[in-house]
Design a protein around this motif. Sequence first.
Motif, PDB file in Angstrom:
ATOM      1  N   VAL A 303      -1.455  -6.995  -0.642  1.00 18.98           N
ATOM      2  CA  VAL A 303      -1.889  -6.749  -2.024  1.00 18.98           C
ATOM      3  C   VAL A 303      -3.413  -6.742  -2.004  1.00 18.98           C
ATOM      4  CG1 VAL A 303      -1.886  -7.539  -4.416  1.00 18.98           C
ATOM      5  CG2 VAL A 303       0.101  -7.983  -2.972  1.00 18.98           C
ATOM      6  N   TRP A 304      -3.975  -5.688  -2.581  1.00 20.24           N
ATOM      7  CA  TRP A 304      -5.429  -5.532  -2.643  1.00 20.24           C
ATOM      8  C   TRP A 304      -5.865  -5.664  -4.094  1.00 20.24           C
ATOM      9  CZ3 TRP A 304      -7.981  -3.903   1.969  1.00 20.24           C
ATOM     10  CH2 TRP A 304      -7.122  -3.557   3.017  1.00 20.24           C
ATOM     11  N   SER A 305      -6.845  -6.502  -4.330  1.00 24.09           N
ATOM     12  CA  SER A 305      -7.431  -6.567  -5.667  1.00 24.09           C
ATOM     13  C   SER A 305      -8.774  -5.843  -5.600  1.00 24.09           C
ATOM     14  CB  SER A 305      -7.648  -8.018  -6.082  1.00 24.09           C
ATOM     15  OG  SER A 305      -8.546  -8.053  -7.176  1.00 24.09           O
ATOM     16  N   MET A 306      -8.933  -4.838  -6.472  1.00 22.85           N
ATOM     17  CA  MET A 306     -10.118  -3.977  -6.382  1.00 22.85           C
ATOM     18  C   MET A 306     -10.805  -3.862  -7.737  1.00 22.85           C
ATOM     19  SD  MET A 306     -10.279  -2.367  -3.344  1.00 22.85           S
ATOM     20  CE  MET A 306     -11.193  -0.907  -3.849  1.00 22.85           C
ATOM     21  N   GLU A 307     -12.054  -3.460  -7.672  1.00 22.94           N
ATOM     22  CA  GLU A 307     -12.829  -3.205  -8.889  1.00 22.94           C
ATOM     23  C   GLU A 307     -12.442  -1.865  -9.499  1.00 22.94           C
ATOM     24  OE1 GLU A 307     -15.109  -5.168 -10.299  1.00 22.94           O
ATOM     25  OE2 GLU A 307     -14.636  -6.682  -8.793  1.00 22.94           O
ATOM     26  N   GLN A 308     -11.923  -0.948  -8.657  1.00 26.52           N
ATOM     27  CA  GLN A 308     -11.736   0.424  -9.126  1.00 26.52           C
ATOM     28  C   GLN A 308     -10.290   0.877  -8.946  1.00 26.52           C
ATOM     29  OE1 GLN A 308     -13.220   1.205  -4.813  1.00 26.52           O
ATOM     30  NE2 GLN A 308     -13.705   3.014  -6.002  1.00 26.52           N
ATOM     31  N   SER A 309      -9.923   1.886  -9.739  1.00 28.96           N
ATOM     32  CA  SER A 309      -8.635   2.543  -9.566  1.00 28.96           C
ATOM     33  C   SER A 309      -8.825   3.700  -8.589  1.00 28.96           C
ATOM     34  CB  SER A 309      -8.175   3.071 -10.931  1.00 28.96           C
ATOM     35  OG  SER A 309      -7.094   3.942 -10.765  1.00 28.96           O
ATOM     36  N   LEU A 310      -7.805   3.975  -7.777  1.00 30.00           N
ATOM     37  CA  LEU A 310      -7.956   5.065  -6.802  1.00 30.00           C
ATOM     38  C   LEU A 310      -7.149   6.303  -7.158  1.00 30.00           C
ATOM     39  CD1 LEU A 310      -7.944   3.171  -3.384  1.00 30.00           C
ATOM     40  CD2 LEU A 310      -9.882   4.140  -4.604  1.00 30.00           C
ATOM     41  N   TYR A 345      -3.291  -3.007  -5.766  1.00 30.55           N
ATOM     42  CA  TYR A 345      -2.528  -2.030  -4.972  1.00 30.55           C
ATOM     43  C   TYR A 345      -1.693  -2.778  -3.940  1.00 30.55           C
ATOM     44  CZ  TYR A 345      -7.025   0.368  -5.686  1.00 30.55           C
ATOM     45  OH  TYR A 345      -8.181   0.840  -6.178  1.00 30.55           O
ATOM     46  N   TYR A 346      -0.617  -2.151  -3.560  1.00 34.14           N
ATOM     47  CA  TYR A 346       0.137  -2.612  -2.387  1.00 34.14           C
ATOM     48  C   TYR A 346       0.033  -1.540  -1.306  1.00 34.14           C
ATOM     49  CZ  TYR A 346       2.920  -5.879  -5.313  1.00 34.14           C
ATOM     50  OH  TYR A 346       3.359  -6.875  -6.151  1.00 34.14           O
ATOM     51  N   GLU A 365      -6.283  -8.100  11.082  1.00 37.78           N
ATOM     52  CA  GLU A 365      -6.188  -6.805  11.808  1.00 37.78           C
ATOM     53  C   GLU A 365      -5.409  -5.783  10.980  1.00 37.78           C
ATOM     54  OE1 GLU A 365      -6.348  -8.321  16.472  1.00 37.78           O
ATOM     55  OE2 GLU A 365      -4.424  -8.304  15.424  1.00 37.78           O
ATOM     56  N   VAL A 366      -4.325  -6.255  10.349  1.00 39.45           N
ATOM     57  CA  VAL A 366      -3.545  -5.340   9.486  1.00 39.45           C
ATOM     58  C   VAL A 366      -4.448  -4.822   8.373  1.00 39.45           C
ATOM     59  CG1 VAL A 366      -1.663  -5.238   7.788  1.00 39.45           C
ATOM     60  CG2 VAL A 366      -1.306  -6.449   9.948  1.00 39.45           C
ATOM     61  N   GLU A 367      -5.187  -5.720   7.755  1.00 39.40           N
ATOM     62  CA  GLU A 367      -6.026  -5.336   6.606  1.00 39.40           C
ATOM     63  C   GLU A 367      -7.122  -4.346   7.028  1.00 39.40           C
ATOM     64  OE1 GLU A 367      -6.893  -9.312   5.357  1.00 39.40           O
ATOM     65  OE2 GLU A 367      -4.786  -9.624   4.815  1.00 39.40           O
ATOM     66  N   ASP A 368      -7.732  -4.570   8.197  1.00 35.88           N
ATOM     67  CA  ASP A 368      -8.760  -3.622   8.676  1.00 35.88           C
ATOM     68  C   ASP A 368      -8.145  -2.243   8.921  1.00 35.88           C
ATOM     69  OD1 ASP A 368     -10.621  -5.588   8.612  1.00 35.88           O
ATOM     70  OD2 ASP A 368     -10.632  -5.981  10.774  1.00 35.88           O
ATOM     71  N   TYR A 369      -6.982  -2.266   9.580  1.00 38.62           N
ATOM     72  CA  TYR A 369      -6.287  -1.022   9.925  1.00 38.62           C
ATOM     73  C   TYR A 369      -5.918  -0.251   8.656  1.00 38.62           C
ATOM     74  CZ  TYR A 369      -2.385   1.648  12.102  1.00 38.62           C
ATOM     75  OH  TYR A 369      -1.523   2.611  12.539  1.00 38.62           O
ATOM     76  N   TRP A 370      -5.393  -0.996   7.685  1.00 40.51           N
ATOM     77  CA  TRP A 370      -4.958  -0.342   6.453  1.00 40.51           C
ATOM     78  C   TRP A 370      -6.139   0.078   5.583  1.00 40.51           C
ATOM     79  CZ3 TRP A 370       0.049  -3.530   4.907  1.00 40.51           C
ATOM     80  CH2 TRP A 370       1.091  -3.133   5.751  1.00 40.51           C
ATOM     81  N   ALA A 371      -7.215  -0.698   5.609  1.00 37.41           N
ATOM     82  CA  ALA A 371      -8.399  -0.318   4.802  1.00 37.41           C
ATOM     83  C   ALA A 371      -8.915   1.041   5.272  1.00 37.41           C
ATOM     84  CB  ALA A 371      -9.486  -1.383   4.943  1.00 37.41           C
ATOM     85  N   GLU A 372      -8.884   1.243   6.588  1.00 40.29           N
ATOM     86  CA  GLU A 372      -9.318   2.530   7.132  1.00 40.29           C
ATOM     87  C   GLU A 372      -8.408   3.657   6.619  1.00 40.29           C
ATOM     88  OE1 GLU A 372      -9.886   4.080  11.548  1.00 40.29           O
ATOM     89  OE2 GLU A 372     -10.465   1.979  11.282  1.00 40.29           O
ATOM     90  N   GLY A 373      -7.100   3.365   6.601  1.00 44.79           N
ATOM     91  CA  GLY A 373      -6.131   4.364   6.122  1.00 44.79           C
ATOM     92  C   GLY A 373      -6.334   4.672   4.639  1.00 44.79           C
ATOM     93  N   VAL A 374      -6.593   3.637   3.841  1.00 42.24           N
ATOM     94  CA  VAL A 374      -6.814   3.866   2.406  1.00 42.24           C
ATOM     95  C   VAL A 374      -8.085   4.710   2.232  1.00 42.24           C
ATOM     96  CG1 VAL A 374      -7.261   2.788   0.158  1.00 42.24           C
ATOM     97  CG2 VAL A 374      -5.651   1.703   1.740  1.00 42.24           C
ATOM     98  N   GLY A 375      -9.110   4.397   3.031  1.00 44.32           N
ATOM     99  CA  GLY A 375     -10.367   5.154   2.967  1.00 44.32           C
ATOM    100  C   GLY A 375     -10.163   6.614   3.340  1.00 44.32           C
ATOM    101  N   ASP A 376      -9.303   6.875   4.346  1.00 44.31           N
ATOM    102  CA  ASP A 376      -9.024   8.264   4.743  1.00 44.31           C
ATOM    103  C   ASP A 376      -8.334   9.023   3.607  1.00 44.31           C
ATOM    104  OD1 ASP A 376     -10.113   7.821   7.194  1.00 44.31           O
ATOM    105  OD2 ASP A 376      -8.192   7.563   8.244  1.00 44.31           O
ATOM    106  N   VAL A 386     -13.526  -4.661  -2.745  1.00 45.84           N
ATOM    107  CA  VAL A 386     -12.283  -5.436  -2.643  1.00 45.84           C
ATOM    108  C   VAL A 386     -12.578  -6.884  -3.060  1.00 45.84           C
ATOM    109  CG1 VAL A 386     -10.481  -6.274  -1.074  1.00 45.84           C
ATOM    110  CG2 VAL A 386     -11.414  -3.970  -0.765  1.00 45.84           C
ATOM    111  N   ASN A 387     -11.931  -7.336  -4.139  1.00 44.17           N
ATOM    112  CA  ASN A 387     -12.117  -8.739  -4.565  1.00 44.17           C
ATOM    113  C   ASN A 387     -11.421  -9.683  -3.607  1.00 44.17           C
ATOM    114  OD1 ASN A 387     -13.332  -7.903  -7.028  1.00 44.17           O
ATOM    115  ND2 ASN A 387     -11.304  -7.477  -7.852  1.00 44.17           N
ATOM    116  N   TRP A 388     -10.180  -9.340  -3.288  1.00 37.34           N
ATOM    117  CA  TRP A 388      -9.415 -10.145  -2.337  1.00 37.34           C
ATOM    118  C   TRP A 388      -8.267  -9.294  -1.813  1.00 37.34           C
ATOM    119  CZ3 TRP A 388      -4.348 -10.550  -3.925  1.00 37.34           C
ATOM    120  CH2 TRP A 388      -4.096 -10.552  -5.294  1.00 37.34           C
ATOM    121  N   VAL A 389      -7.780  -9.674  -0.658  1.00 35.59           N
ATOM    122  CA  VAL A 389      -6.575  -9.028  -0.111  1.00 35.59           C
ATOM    123  C   VAL A 389      -5.730 -10.124   0.528  1.00 35.59           C
ATOM    124  CG1 VAL A 389      -7.913  -8.324   1.935  1.00 35.59           C
ATOM    125  CG2 VAL A 389      -5.701  -7.316   1.560  1.00 35.59           C
ATOM    126  N   GLN A 390      -4.437 -10.039   0.311  1.00 35.09           N
ATOM    127  CA  GLN A 390      -3.520 -11.022   0.902  1.00 35.09           C
ATOM    128  C   GLN A 390      -2.347 -10.274   1.520  1.00 35.09           C
ATOM    129  OE1 GLN A 390      -3.248 -14.881   0.046  1.00 35.09           O
ATOM    130  NE2 GLN A 390      -3.663 -14.757  -2.140  1.00 35.09           N
TER     131      GLN A 390
END
Length: 456
Positions: A303-310, A345-346, A365-376, A386-390
């Motif tokens: 779960v990602w807590s963000m300032e913005q909607s994507l 987001y999930y 490692e999962v979060e880094d990998y997925w952050a790259e994917g979300v960025g792509d 990102v406020n927090w991710v769990q």
Amino acid sequence: MIGVVGGGVAGLAAAYRLQQRGREVQVFEASDDVGGLAAVYETAGDPIEKFYHHLSASEGTIVELIDDLGLGEDLEWRYKTDSYYVDGVVHPMEKAWEILAYPHLSIYDKFRLAMLVKEIDVRGGVPKFDTYDDITDFEDVPIKEFLLDHTTRHVYESFWEPLLDAKFGSRKEDVSAAWLLGRVKFRGERDVIRGEQLGYLEGGFGVLLDELYAAVGTENVTTGARVTEIGTGVGAAADGGAAVAGATSTTGSSTVESITVERDGETETHDVDAVVVAAMPNVLEDLTGYPCEIDFQGTVCSVWSMEQSLSDTYWLNIKDEAPFGVFIEHTNFVPPERYGGEHLYYTASYIQSPEEELWGMSDSEVEDYWAEGVGDMFPAFDREGVNWVQTARNPRTAPIYERGYLDMVVPYDLGGEVAEGVYYAGMASRAQYPERSLDGGIEAGYACADLITGDR
Ligand SMILES: Cc1cc2nc3c(=O)[nH]c(=O)nc-3n(C[C@H](O)[C@H](O)[C@H](O)COP(=O)(O)OP(=O)(O)OC[C@H]3O[C@@H](n4cnc5c(N)ncnc54)[C@H](O)[C@@H]3O)c2cc1C
């Protein structure tokens, strides 16, 4: 006293109904909190489920329970938005006109897809309306063979296959057509203009778990208590000594007598009149020796807590290569104001084997990998925002609904197979077919309770 193994929704529902029928119960939950797979994280506002949850309009038992617990006014039905991410573009696919505008299927493909979803069999040119009435007719039919026959190759390859890849990965071809048809029936009615509504509880489903916990009574639920043994006696002829249920199961005449619990490093044994095992079937097997052949898949979910909607979408299916199977912008379903303005987001993937690379990664490692994917996928994504991710993970989160599944389902009453007084309400039970759900867990819990009290 009736012992319940597991304080997820199924165990709590079983306890609730047993108490309503005047029975004394004690729920033993291995972890420090109740809720199981429906557990939540805190946010700046309402809590959010660790694994995404919503209700389908076809689910009635949970709606009744919500009403019983005085939460009826908090149940909201909201229109969802579904999209498909193809070749780097988000295509809305919820409303009829959006599906018509989708460029990756021909009009004929869309017609065949729509007919299947409407449960009309148009093979041979004469529409038939009862082909799909009994999904058990399709229990042994491979899903791919079925879809090629009942829609078109192009519908299979460009619509269904990516969804099956995301849901079942390497096991996709083992799944039965009955599962798919069950899913079609499971969904609610779709409004041609506005699409489908899904249910959500104001404050999240944690509120339901909390109310259920309170209704059962905190004194009747012991957390941090792992059940390690179910003891049985072998009837009047026996010397009265308790045995582990699995060891005596072949006699078929034993009766449950006790459960043993590990708590704070101590072992305690409780006398019981019956036991409801409301946990995964591997727990049942460890406790009783009852083998269940159903394979389960795991889930890794952040779960990602963000300032913005994507995006404008709640549920984004992905056809392109991506490091996660699904991207869900929860706050496009429930407004961010509920979460103190956080956009949630999930990102999630199902895991078919512990050998999979993702399963071996640490949370960061999962979060880094997925952050790259979300960025792509979304160039506007900014990791700084990102406020927090769990990240939550569990090795058993859903059955593989493979061919012949119904033959492998664990019966509610295991009197004949294990020992008199042993019941099963976990995810391998009939109520959790064709899709596992909170509703199915409640139904399974109720079914066991009703069998114990003679009301079923
Ligand atoms: C990714 C994901 C998405 C989902 N989406 C939805 C959705 O949209 N809608 C929906 O309705 N449902 C959804 N579900 C399904 C729903 O969460 C489950 O069906 C439901 O929570 C199962 O409840 P349960 O009580 O059967 O099992 P669990 O929640 O697994 O509870 C079992 C409990 O038993 C405990 N336990 C295990 N062993 C022992 C032991 N030896 N002694 C004592 N306690 C023990 C565990 O700690 C656990 O708390 C989803 C689940 C996942 C993972």
